[in-house]
Design an enzyme around this catalytic site. Structure first.
Site, PDB file in Angstrom:
ATOM      1  N   TYR A   1       0.877  -1.175   0.000  1.00 48.03           N
ATOM      2  CA  TYR A   1       0.000   0.000   0.000  1.00 48.03           C
ATOM      3  C   TYR A   1       0.915   1.225   0.000  1.00 48.03           C
ATOM      4  CZ  TYR A   1      -3.755   2.974   2.003  1.00 48.03           C
ATOM      5  OH  TYR A   1      -4.655   3.965   2.253  1.00 48.03           O
TER       6      TYR A   1
ATOM      7  N   LYS B   1      -5.730  -1.018  -2.039  1.00 49.82           N
ATOM      8  CA  LYS B   1      -6.783  -0.761  -1.044  1.00 49.82           C
ATOM      9  C   LYS B   1      -7.449  -2.088  -0.658  1.00 49.82           C
ATOM     10  CE  LYS B   1      -6.689   3.791  -0.711  1.00 49.82           C
ATOM     11  NZ  LYS B   1      -6.757   4.670   0.464  1.00 49.82           N
TER      12      LYS B   1
HETATM   13  O1  LIG Z   1      -4.002   6.007  -0.346  1.00 44.93           O
HETATM   14  C1  LIG Z   1      -3.657   6.557   0.719  1.00 44.93           C
HETATM   15  O2  LIG Z   1      -2.582   6.300   1.284  1.00 44.93           O
HETATM   16  C2  LIG Z   1      -4.589   7.488   1.429  1.00 44.93           C
HETATM   17  C3  LIG Z   1      -5.459   8.275   0.584  1.00 44.93           C
HETATM   18  O3  LIG Z   1      -6.540   7.571   0.056  1.00 44.93           O
HETATM   19  C4  LIG Z   1      -4.763   9.108  -0.449  1.00 44.93           C
HETATM   20  O4  LIG Z   1      -5.311   9.291  -1.539  1.00 44.93           O
HETATM   21  O5  LIG Z   1      -3.688   9.623  -0.140  1.00 44.93           O
HETATM   22 MN   LIG Z   2      -7.000   8.019  -1.964  1.00 45.78          MN
END
Ligand SMILES: O=C(O)C[C@H](O)C(=O)O
Ligand SMILES: [Mn+2]
Ligand SMILES: NC(=O)c1ccc[n+]([C@@H]2O[C@H](COP(=O)([O-])OP(=O)(O)OC[C@H]3O[C@@H](n4cnc5c(N)ncnc54)[C@H](O)[C@@H]3O)[C@@H](O)[C@H]2O)c1
Length: 543
Positions: free
Chosen positions: A91, A164
């Site tokens: 992530y 996600k």
């Molecule tokens: O994706 C992430 O780390 C958090 C958030 O949805 C973002 O767009 O920054």
């Molecule tokens: Mn985001």
């Protein structure tokens, strides 16, 4: 393809060397694997050793994604043991690197559905093909116009939907066979991609307006028809489309926008955690949102709802907000206001120096905020002098630099602690190491919607929610309270990622209960707790 070959290539069913001798017989796998039958624990130990032999984060990510593509159960079994270590790899922030290099690194379509603005006729078939007959309960869709704070990444952005979903399974336990990542390829305005011969998406400028809206509508209609029980999660759409799409569908179907609502939730939860530490009241705060876009206004609305519940009128609550964007402090007469910004603008007559309120330093000096939130994509915008000025007027400044990925953060946690002599209550968008300052170890909360959306989504799915409303969002924001021991010096404003599976379960139960209390469930459900427990998938091989 023979059945034996297809099962080894099916990541939802593959067990690799863990297929038992009986299974090998029954499935025609005899002789297709080395003779030793491994346990999942043995496979996990071996895989972790391979992971550790990789030297860069990107190599680690490629290794993990290959494992994910081959064998989801093993991947999640391994991730369960190393969630804190793997989160930043699968992530944010390493997902950002993989999106930037998607074409060069292209691995596999990873069971995503690819929808093209140029072929609306194929939308339904695309979703159906990608689902491959699986019982889909959760769809994460992106058109990648606003990937994190990095702008437009066209089809490359599919990796954020996949990332996600990986967090959803690791944190809340959604069955990985029940999820579907979707890329809506509406073209791209990223000139680098358009000029790149390796680019894999539609090679034209991004389409807006009626043609785009018709594609979104067709997608939602097909999603509802094919997977009527699924929750629809929107991610990283552009500023104008994100809010408009949410407003169009939120009262009709089970859906939410993570950047607007997930971020609003984690920030409010973090503020509640911070106020628990400082023993201050939310109604006494002056809140400055720096970067009044998708996330900034989602945050403002979630806090607004809380202030109203705390007894303020709408007009009184609005007086607590200062929305700042490129133009400076937003006023009634500011050019280019978005619909989401309009309710939060101020009157010039409120300030003696209204015309000077165009830069953050002057604004902070003038309004003396007690809470400063960054969703501006402007690296280093929270400078030492701005932070020191803020800290001069409030005992425990709450400062959340949330812009992602790492290179876009408005400030570093370590600097904020030092500049405020340990007084700042900090959360950052990406994981931050503990900060030791004058003998105290400060734990830094991860102010990332990843703390909230898995539990929120899981609870909505388990409860068969018809829609998501403010009451449920508010209940969820309060669900994290009490997990952190706030009496400890240096306590974090949010619970640690190491506890994400525990608190996602709590969150899911609170969300499901709120749906049942409001009678917003589609199907009869006896108990929220049972519904959540019954849906939890565990990374173990099934016979
Ligand atoms: O994706 C992430 O780390 C958090 C958030 O949805 C973002 O767009 O920054
Ligand atoms: Mn985001
Ligand atoms: N930590 C989290 O959970 C989380 C969640 C969502 C978004 N974010 C981050 O927040 C950032 C913004 O995301 P978004 O989806 O809201 O994007 P967005 O494009 O909708 O909003 C960004 C806003 O910042 C404004 N801006 C640009 N330059 C500015 C400047 N110099 N001064 C003030 N404002 C300026 C833009 O005009 C825009 O309104 C991204 O970096 C994203 O990664 C973090």
């Amino acid at each position: 393809m023979a059945q034996s070959e297809s099962i080894l290539n099916n990541p939802f069913l593959n067990k690799g060397t863990a297929f038992t001798n009986e299974e090998r017989q029954a499935l025609g796998l005899v002789g297709m694997l080395p003779s030793k039958v491994q346990t999942i624990t043995e496979q996990t130990t071996q895989a972790y050793g391979q992971f550790q032999s990789k030297t860069t984060d990107l190599e680690k990510r490629i290794f993990l994604m290959n494992l994910f593509n081959e064998n989801r159960t093993l991947f999640y079994h391994l991730m369960a043991d190393h969630v804190v270590e793997f989160m930043p790899i699968v992530y944010d922030p390493v997902v950002a690197e993989s999106i930037e290099q998607y074409n060069e690194l292209f691995l596999a379509p990873q069971n995503a559905a690819f929808i093209s603005v140029d072929d609306p006729e194929a939308i339904e078939a695309s979703l159906e093909n990608a689902a491959g007959g699986r019982d889909i309960r959760l769809v994460v869709v992106t058109d990648a116009e606003g990937i994190l704070g990095m702008g437009d990444w066209g089809v490359n952005g599919v990796d954020i939907a996949i990332g996600k979903l990986m967090v959803y399974t690791a944190a809340a336990g959604i069955d990985p066979a029940q999820v579907l990542p979707v890329s809506i390829d509406a073209g791209t305005n990223n000139q680098k991609l358009l000029a790149d011969p390796l680019y894999l998406g539609n090679r034209h400028q991004r389409i807006y307006g009626p043609q785009y809206e018709a594609v979104i509508d067709r997608f939602v209609t097909a999603q509802q028809k094919l997977f009527p029980e699924a929750l629809l999660h929107w991610e990283d759409f552009g500023r104008a489309n994100a809010q408009a799409i949410l407003d169009k569908y939120k009262t009709k179907i089970a859906t939410f926008n993570d950047d607007i609502q997930g971020t609003g939730m984690v920030v409010l939860a973090g503020i509640l955690g911070a106020l628990n530490i400082s023993k201050e009241s939310i109604t006494d705060q002056r809140i400055l949102s720096f970067g009044a876009g998708t996330a900034g206004m989602g945050i403002a609305n979630q806090i607004m709802d809380e202030l109203k519940q705390a007894g303020l009128t709408e007009a009184q609550a609005k007086q607590r907000f200062y929305a700042v964007d490129k133009q400076g402090l937003l006023f009634e007469d500011t050019d280019g206001l978005t619909p989401a910004q309009k309710p939060f603008v101020r009157k010039r007559s409120e300030f003696q120096n209204a015309d000077a309120l165009t830069d953050l330093a002057t604004i902070v000096k003038t309004i003396q905020p007690t809470i400063l939130i960054g969703t501006s994509t402007q690296p280093g915008a929270f400078t030492e002098s701005i932070v020191k000025e803020m800290a001069a007027h409030t005992p425990r400044p709450i400062i959340f630099p949330l812009s992602n990925p790492t290179k876009l953060a408005e400030a570093k946690a370590e600097d904020l602690i030092k500049w405020t002599d340990g007084k700042a209550l900090v959360a950052t968008g990406i994981p931050a190491a503990d900060v030791t300052y004058k003998g105290v170890t400060y734990q830094i909360g991860q102010g990332n919607n990843a703390l909230m959306y898995p539990g929120l989504g899981f609870g909505l799915i388990a409860a068969t929610a018809k829609v998501l409303n403010e009451a449920t969002l508010s209940a969820a924001c309060h669900a994290l309270g009490g997990i952190v021991d706030t009496s400890k010096p240096g306590a974090s404003v949010l619970p640690p990622v190491s506890k994400i599976t525990e608190f996602s379960q709590t969150l899911a139960q609170v969300v499901a209960q709120s749906i049942l209390d409001q009678k917003l469930n589609k199907e009869p459900i006896a108990s929220a707790e049972q519904a959540v427990a019954a849906m939890k998938w565990r990374p173990e091989y099934k016979n």
